[in-house]
Design a protein around this motif. Sequence first.
Motif, PDB file in Angstrom:
ATOM      1  N   HIS A   1     112.784  64.999 127.642  1.00 38.06           N
ATOM      2  CA  HIS A   1     113.321  65.081 126.276  1.00 38.06           C
ATOM      3  C   HIS A   1     112.392  64.391 125.282  1.00 38.06           C
ATOM      4  CE1 HIS A   1     116.951  66.596 128.166  1.00 38.06           C
ATOM      5  NE2 HIS A   1     116.726  65.676 129.090  1.00 38.06           N
TER       6      HIS A   1
ATOM      7  N   GLY B   1     116.051  77.458 121.363  1.00 36.64           N
ATOM      8  CA  GLY B   1     116.861  77.633 122.565  1.00 36.64           C
ATOM      9  C   GLY B   1     118.337  77.733 122.213  1.00 36.64           C
TER      10      GLY B   1
ATOM     11  N   PRO C   1     118.757  61.287 121.987  1.00 33.05           N
ATOM     12  CA  PRO C   1     118.339  60.339 120.936  1.00 33.05           C
ATOM     13  C   PRO C   1     118.610  58.884 121.310  1.00 33.05           C
ATOM     14  CG  PRO C   1     119.726  62.096 120.041  1.00 33.05           C
ATOM     15  CD  PRO C   1     119.798  62.214 121.524  1.00 33.05           C
TER      16      PRO C   1
ATOM     17  N   ASP D   1     103.827  76.336 119.154  1.00 36.59           N
ATOM     18  CA  ASP D   1     104.080  75.546 120.353  1.00 36.59           C
ATOM     19  C   ASP D   1     103.890  74.090 119.946  1.00 36.59           C
ATOM     20  OD1 ASP D   1     103.668  74.062 122.799  1.00 36.59           O
ATOM     21  OD2 ASP D   1     103.439  76.014 123.784  1.00 36.59           O
TER      22      ASP D   1
ATOM     23  N   ARG E   1     108.508  78.835 120.193  1.00 36.24           N
ATOM     24  CA  ARG E   1     107.169  79.166 120.715  1.00 36.24           C
ATOM     25  C   ARG E   1     107.114  80.594 121.252  1.00 36.24           C
ATOM     26  NH1 ARG E   1     106.721  75.555 126.251  1.00 36.24           N
ATOM     27  NH2 ARG E   1     108.746  76.130 127.114  1.00 36.24           N
TER      28      ARG E   1
ATOM     29  N   ALA F   1     113.953  70.964 120.763  1.00 41.86           N
ATOM     30  CA  ALA F   1     113.107  71.391 121.887  1.00 41.86           C
ATOM     31  C   ALA F   1     113.259  70.409 123.047  1.00 41.86           C
ATOM     32  CB  ALA F   1     111.656  71.475 121.458  1.00 41.86           C
TER      33      ALA F   1
HETATM   34  N1  LIG Z   1     122.927  65.208 121.865  1.00 40.82           N
HETATM   35  C1  LIG Z   1     123.790  66.024 122.487  1.00 40.82           C
HETATM   36  O1  LIG Z   1     125.015  65.846 122.458  1.00 40.82           O
HETATM   37  C2  LIG Z   1     123.220  67.199 123.220  1.00 40.82           C
HETATM   38  C3  LIG Z   1     124.078  68.185 123.724  1.00 40.82           C
HETATM   39  C4  LIG Z   1     123.498  69.320 124.293  1.00 40.82           C
HETATM   40  C5  LIG Z   1     122.112  69.410 124.432  1.00 40.82           C
HETATM   41  N2  LIG Z   1     121.345  68.376 123.990  1.00 40.82           N
HETATM   42  C6  LIG Z   1     119.905  68.380 124.146  1.00 40.82           C
HETATM   43  O2  LIG Z   1     119.333  69.253 123.186  1.00 40.82           O
HETATM   44  C7  LIG Z   1     118.093  69.736 123.697  1.00 40.82           C
HETATM   45  C8  LIG Z   1     118.087  71.266 123.606  1.00 40.82           C
HETATM   46  O3  LIG Z   1     119.102  71.771 124.458  1.00 40.82           O
HETATM   47  P1  LIG Z   1     119.291  73.328 124.701  1.00 40.82           P
HETATM   48  O4  LIG Z   1     120.489  73.450 125.543  1.00 40.82           O
HETATM   49  O5  LIG Z   1     119.181  74.071 123.433  1.00 40.82           O
HETATM   50  O6  LIG Z   1     117.989  73.643 125.612  1.00 40.82           O
HETATM   51  P2  LIG Z   1     117.210  75.032 125.773  1.00 40.82           P
HETATM   52  O7  LIG Z   1     118.144  76.166 125.590  1.00 40.82           O
HETATM   53  O8  LIG Z   1     116.438  74.941 127.034  1.00 40.82           O
HETATM   54  O9  LIG Z   1     116.233  75.009 124.533  1.00 40.82           O
HETATM   55  C9  LIG Z   1     115.113  74.184 124.501  1.00 40.82           C
HETATM   56  C10 LIG Z   1     114.054  74.921 123.735  1.00 40.82           C
HETATM   57  O10 LIG Z   1     112.907  74.087 123.630  1.00 40.82           O
HETATM   58  C11 LIG Z   1     111.821  74.966 123.619  1.00 40.82           C
HETATM   59  N3  LIG Z   1     110.565  74.302 123.920  1.00 40.82           N
HETATM   60  C12 LIG Z   1     110.203  73.649 125.048  1.00 40.82           C
HETATM   61  N4  LIG Z   1     108.931  73.239 124.949  1.00 40.82           N
HETATM   62  C13 LIG Z   1     108.496  73.642 123.745  1.00 40.82           C
HETATM   63  C14 LIG Z   1     107.252  73.554 123.078  1.00 40.82           C
HETATM   64  N5  LIG Z   1     106.189  72.956 123.646  1.00 40.82           N
HETATM   65  N6  LIG Z   1     107.125  74.096 121.852  1.00 40.82           N
HETATM   66  C15 LIG Z   1     108.168  74.717 121.280  1.00 40.82           C
HETATM   67  N7  LIG Z   1     109.368  74.853 121.852  1.00 40.82           N
HETATM   68  C16 LIG Z   1     109.523  74.323 123.081  1.00 40.82           C
HETATM   69  C17 LIG Z   1     112.146  75.992 124.692  1.00 40.82           C
HETATM   70  O11 LIG Z   1     111.342  77.121 124.501  1.00 40.82           O
HETATM   71  P3  LIG Z   1     111.273  78.305 125.589  1.00 40.82           P
HETATM   72  O12 LIG Z   1     112.585  79.025 125.431  1.00 40.82           O
HETATM   73  O13 LIG Z   1     110.102  79.080 125.167  1.00 40.82           O
HETATM   74  O14 LIG Z   1     111.150  77.621 126.932  1.00 40.82           O
HETATM   75  C18 LIG Z   1     113.625  76.228 124.406  1.00 40.82           C
HETATM   76  O15 LIG Z   1     113.771  77.298 123.502  1.00 40.82           O
HETATM   77  C19 LIG Z   1     117.997  69.181 125.114  1.00 40.82           C
HETATM   78  O16 LIG Z   1     117.253  67.994 125.095  1.00 40.82           O
HETATM   79  C20 LIG Z   1     119.428  68.886 125.486  1.00 40.82           C
HETATM   80  O17 LIG Z   1     119.558  67.963 126.536  1.00 40.82           O
HETATM   81  C21 LIG Z   1     121.874  67.300 123.391  1.00 40.82           C
END
Ligand SMILES: NC(=O)c1ccc[n+]([C@@H]2O[C@H](COP(=O)([O-])OP(=O)(O)OC[C@H]3O[C@@H](n4cnc5c(N)ncnc54)[C@H](OP(=O)(O)O)[C@@H]3O)[C@@H](O)[C@H]2O)c1
Length: 391
Positions: free
Chosen positions: A122, A13, A148, A68, A37, A91
């Motif tokens: 998450h 993502g 986390p 997946d 996935r 993810a």
């Molecule tokens: N720690 C921090 O400071 C911080 C800051 C920003 C974000 N985050 C966290 O980081 C995470 C990712 O954020 P993001 O903005 O990149 O979200 P995103 O763009 O929605 O990406 C999440 C990805 O997870 C994939 N996914 C979901 N279910 C899956 C599965 N069963 N198998 C394989 N892949 C799967 C999705 O695939 P699809 O595209 O196919 O749906 C998507 O590509 C989130 O939890 C977010 O809250 C943390």
Amino acid sequence: MVDSRKAMVIGAGDLGSRVLQGLASGGSGRELRLVGRNAEATLRAANLAALSSLQTGHRNVVSEAVSDLFDVDRTAETISEFQPDVIFLTASLQSWWVISTLPQPAFQRLYRANFGPWLPMHLIPVMYAMRAVRAAGSDAVVVNAAFPDAVHPALAAAGLSPHVGIGNVANNVPGIQSSAADLLGVDVHRIDVRFIAHHYVSHRLSRTGDSGAADMILRLLLDGADVTDRLDLAELLGALPGRYRRTGGRDGQVMTAASALSVLAPLLDNLEAVVHAPGPLGRIGGYPVSLSPSGIKVVLPDGVTEAQADAANRSGQRCDGITEITADGTVRFEPEPAGVLAEELGYHCTQMRLDEAEDCAREIGERFAAYRERVLTDPGYQTRPRLAVTV
Ligand SMILES: NC(=O)c1ccc[n+]([C@@H]2O[C@H](COP(=O)([O-])OP(=O)(O)OC[C@H]3O[C@@H](n4cnc5c(N)ncnc54)[C@H](OP(=O)(O)O)[C@@H]3O)[C@@H](O)[C@H]2O)c1
């Protein structure tokens, strides 16, 4: 001579793609694999990183694989095949920014829940990824981006916590460092920050410049000497929403990606570093952490006890909507934030065992999709009074 190694990014993502890009455009001789996935999106993201790093003269190899996470055997095979030294999990079933894509009134209503009640969205992908890591018999260092601060302590009970997180506590450190340098009139590189804070505090600080009802522990060092007492904390932190305000939302994930790289690059290149990270070794909240080839350690500032650090993080956890994560991984939620999801989505949960988390995630996903549909198709929905709801 740097011993170059392999990193696997799982989750194609927004954040996964940004971090892959950063890893490919730094260092040299790195082997990187993106796992998503969606085959087409994963191929495109991997190619973007590979070709843009080639354009800038970097000699890193980028490949991709499809799995997946709900297919643990396939993911385990993918890990075994590549034998990564470092795995980065990005993810999520619903990233934090998804609610911000709703019409403003709906977003504002859901925002009152803070982040804690969304935990299952998450936790579940991380839980499945960790099952695959174990099934593959991998000894990779596992780094996770998805909440986390709470996901790690909840999974620790089942022996499934990743080693360390990224972002959150780290995301304001450069702003704090810059503000301290301004107030002291010194070069920013002479300042070191030691910061202990939960996700709630990190999220709030950049918007309001204070930690609200949550505690945090902050020390500022000038050339290694503690100068915290020389600084006015309110003035220092006021610069976060002021002079050092930055682009937010999804575009602002540039900062998160940088925080991720601050952890991943030393791990990948076998270097020593002191960084900030949430959820180190299954702990609640965020800490300064030392990384080295011999392992990951929490670094407490001089004079700060384990109990003080833990208490500060637990206070942030409560403000984020989580009362407690017990030793067996059961999560108890604060009534008020949980009540927001009950009122808005009709999702009622004040306590969740680890073995209930997947059903909770499925229910939140379904109810959120229905809610989105309602607020998009019925503009009057947001202004109608709600029935009083208890959870
Ligand atoms: N720690 C921090 O400071 C911080 C800051 C920003 C974000 N985050 C966290 O980081 C995470 C990712 O954020 P993001 O903005 O990149 O979200 P995103 O763009 O929605 O990406 C999440 C990805 O997870 C994939 N996914 C979901 N279910 C899956 C599965 N069963 N198998 C394989 N892949 C799967 C999705 O695939 P699809 O595209 O196919 O749906 C998507 O590509 C989130 O939890 C977010 O809250 C943390």
